[in-house]
Scaffold this motif. Sequence first.
Motif, PDB file in Angstrom:
ATOM      1  N   ALA A 198       0.373  -1.072  -0.017  1.00 34.25           N
ATOM      2  CA  ALA A 198       0.118   0.261  -0.459  1.00 34.25           C
ATOM      3  C   ALA A 198       1.076   1.510  -0.082  1.00 34.25           C
ATOM      4  CB  ALA A 198      -0.750  -0.030   1.464  1.00 34.25           C
ATOM      5  N   PRO A 199       0.360   2.681  -0.617  1.00 33.54           N
ATOM      6  CA  PRO A 199       1.496   3.722  -0.334  1.00 33.54           C
ATOM      7  C   PRO A 199       1.123   4.427   0.828  1.00 33.54           C
ATOM      8  CG  PRO A 199      -0.784   3.874  -2.016  1.00 33.54           C
ATOM      9  CD  PRO A 199      -1.577   2.269  -1.459  1.00 33.54           C
ATOM     10  N   SER A 200       2.349   5.188   0.767  1.00 34.06           N
ATOM     11  CA  SER A 200       3.812   5.513   2.137  1.00 34.06           C
ATOM     12  C   SER A 200       2.245   6.025   2.761  1.00 34.06           C
ATOM     13  CB  SER A 200       4.584   5.898   1.815  1.00 34.06           C
ATOM     14  OG  SER A 200       4.076   6.550   1.158  1.00 34.06           O
ATOM     15  N   ALA A 201       1.967   5.763   4.086  1.00 32.79           N
ATOM     16  CA  ALA A 201       1.232   6.961   5.257  1.00 32.79           C
ATOM     17  C   ALA A 201       1.314   7.946   4.888  1.00 32.79           C
ATOM     18  CB  ALA A 201       1.779   6.201   6.947  1.00 32.79           C
ATOM     19  N   MET A 202       0.919   9.221   5.400  1.00 30.39           N
ATOM     20  CA  MET A 202       1.480  10.624   5.196  1.00 30.39           C
ATOM     21  C   MET A 202       0.995  11.507   6.420  1.00 30.39           C
ATOM     22  SD  MET A 202       1.856  13.360   3.606  1.00 30.39           S
ATOM     23  CE  MET A 202       1.593  12.828   1.609  1.00 30.39           C
ATOM     24  N   HIS A 203       1.579  12.283   6.819  1.00 32.81           N
ATOM     25  CA  HIS A 203       1.456  13.071   8.212  1.00 32.81           C
ATOM     26  C   HIS A 203       0.390  13.639   7.978  1.00 32.81           C
ATOM     27  CE1 HIS A 203       2.699  15.198  12.392  1.00 32.81           C
ATOM     28  NE2 HIS A 203       3.599  14.499  12.062  1.00 32.81           N
ATOM     29  N   PRO A 204      -0.477  13.443   9.739  1.00 34.49           N
ATOM     30  CA  PRO A 204      -1.386  13.957   9.691  1.00 34.49           C
ATOM     31  C   PRO A 204      -1.786  15.844   9.261  1.00 34.49           C
ATOM     32  CG  PRO A 204      -1.449  13.092  12.179  1.00 34.49           C
ATOM     33  CD  PRO A 204      -0.018  12.661  11.266  1.00 34.49           C
ATOM     34  N   GLU A 205      -0.889  16.562  10.192  1.00 35.66           N
ATOM     35  CA  GLU A 205      -0.325  17.774   9.814  1.00 35.66           C
ATOM     36  C   GLU A 205       0.352  17.865   8.017  1.00 35.66           C
ATOM     37  OE1 GLU A 205      -0.984  19.457  13.870  1.00 35.66           O
ATOM     38  OE2 GLU A 205       0.198  17.472  14.274  1.00 35.66           O
ATOM     39  N   SER A 206       0.700  17.126   8.027  1.00 30.76           N
ATOM     40  CA  SER A 206       1.478  17.551   6.247  1.00 30.76           C
ATOM     41  C   SER A 206       0.323  18.561   5.895  1.00 30.76           C
ATOM     42  CB  SER A 206       1.407  16.712   5.250  1.00 30.76           C
ATOM     43  OG  SER A 206       0.030  16.745   5.024  1.00 30.76           O
ATOM     44  N   TRP A 207      -0.250  19.104   5.587  1.00 33.43           N
ATOM     45  CA  TRP A 207      -1.009  20.356   5.614  1.00 33.43           C
ATOM     46  C   TRP A 207      -0.358  22.005   5.885  1.00 33.43           C
ATOM     47  CZ3 TRP A 207      -3.536  23.532   8.622  1.00 33.43           C
ATOM     48  CH2 TRP A 207      -3.926  23.241   9.709  1.00 33.43           C
ATOM     49  N   ARG A 208      -0.154  21.571   7.707  1.00 30.53           N
ATOM     50  CA  ARG A 208       0.273  22.426   7.938  1.00 30.53           C
ATOM     51  C   ARG A 208       2.330  22.275   7.978  1.00 30.53           C
ATOM     52  NH1 ARG A 208      -0.352  22.359  14.253  1.00 30.53           N
ATOM     53  NH2 ARG A 208      -2.094  22.295  13.651  1.00 30.53           N
ATOM     54  N   LEU A 209       2.575  21.053   7.680  1.00 28.02           N
ATOM     55  CA  LEU A 209       4.182  21.255   7.332  1.00 28.02           C
ATOM     56  C   LEU A 209       4.361  22.275   5.964  1.00 28.02           C
ATOM     57  CD1 LEU A 209       6.664  19.896   8.208  1.00 28.02           C
ATOM     58  CD2 LEU A 209       6.371  18.091   6.578  1.00 28.02           C
ATOM     59  N   GLY A 210       3.230  22.000   5.101  1.00 22.43           N
ATOM     60  CA  GLY A 210       3.982  22.459   3.439  1.00 22.43           C
ATOM     61  C   GLY A 210       3.519  24.039   3.584  1.00 22.43           C
ATOM     62  N   ALA A 211       2.781  24.635   4.694  1.00 17.21           N
ATOM     63  CA  ALA A 211       3.016  25.430   4.888  1.00 17.21           C
ATOM     64  C   ALA A 211       4.104  26.272   6.077  1.00 17.21           C
ATOM     65  CB  ALA A 211       1.553  26.687   5.623  1.00 17.21           C
ATOM     66  N   GLN A 212       4.090  26.005   6.625  1.00 21.40           N
ATOM     67  CA  GLN A 212       5.356  26.746   7.168  1.00 21.40           C
ATOM     68  C   GLN A 212       6.712  26.353   6.670  1.00 21.40           C
ATOM     69  OE1 GLN A 212       3.833  24.942  11.352  1.00 21.40           O
ATOM     70  NE2 GLN A 212       6.120  23.699  10.462  1.00 21.40           N
TER      71      GLN A 212
END
Length: 336
Positions: A11-25
């Motif tokens: 299965a595809p790798s898991a994604m951190h649940p706060e990736s959206w915030r990470l992108g902005a930071q």
Amino acid sequence: MTDRVPALAAAPSAMHPESWRLGAQVETWARGRGLVLGDPDTSPLGRARCERLAARVFPTADLAAVDLFARWLTWTLALDDTLDHPPLADSGSAVHALYDDLLRAMRRGHARPGARPLETALVELWDVTSTGMSREWRRRFMLQLEAHRDGCAEEAVNRRVRQVPSEAQFASLRRRACGPFLYDLVEPVLGVELPARLLRTPSWKTLAHSVADVVAWSNDVASHDLEAARGDVHDLPAVLAHARGVDPGDADTIAALVAGRIADRLEDAWTAARRLPEMLDRLELTVAQRAAAAQVVKVLLDVPRAHVDWLAESGRYEPPGASPAPGRLDALASLR
């Protein structure tokens, strides 16, 4: 590939649940440090979405630690862009001169007045990362930076004299030129540190080198077209085609050769990982050290799939405003 490498067919790798915030930071940090200028979509670094790779490699880690790794990825790709283009692309001495400035700044603990963004950002990252890590770890990280310098300088000389690395030389050269220090960052991100005697064992070296090779060679699948267009031959498809006498236009044969090498190398990684418990017993590591090793091994074994997933969603190897090339997506799909 999916038949031969079950780990990449999972299965595809898991994604951190706060990736959206990470992108902005991360984007705010990169802009603030002068690494990304203007519209992000106009530069390979801006389109790379490094935070997505960090969020896939560390889907459950503390957000601040994942953010730090994403910043290191951003800095590494900014350095890579500088080294791959004139005037450094074909000058080993220029590569050494740039790295001399970077390493001196790290040792001083501050950048020079008016230093380039690469230098000021590196000093900041190093100050945050090295805090709490041992002198041995810091020395190991610096040695990996020096290995990266030497690998990139060797590539630059090859470009100047139009030398294609041999198949035997390529793996080590590519590994050194592909950010080997990034793998040492797994420890500070997880808040652990591995004993030096474990890192010196053949099994650990095989595991670490195999994972690094798989990542580098998978990356070569994505970057090959752009590198071929500028006459660069430091990628696995180009090296294998040259070594085996395959026409560069014979994509099917080259793809089969590349897939075979990646599959074999990933099997090397898993074989080494299966041997590690016995090695840990012989080294008589403490419970805490064994737990730390287990955490790092899990991350290393998850990295190849996380990296492939990132390649499929990153725009780093596409021209501005373009959709991912069908041929590249087909190649990446074969790794899934």
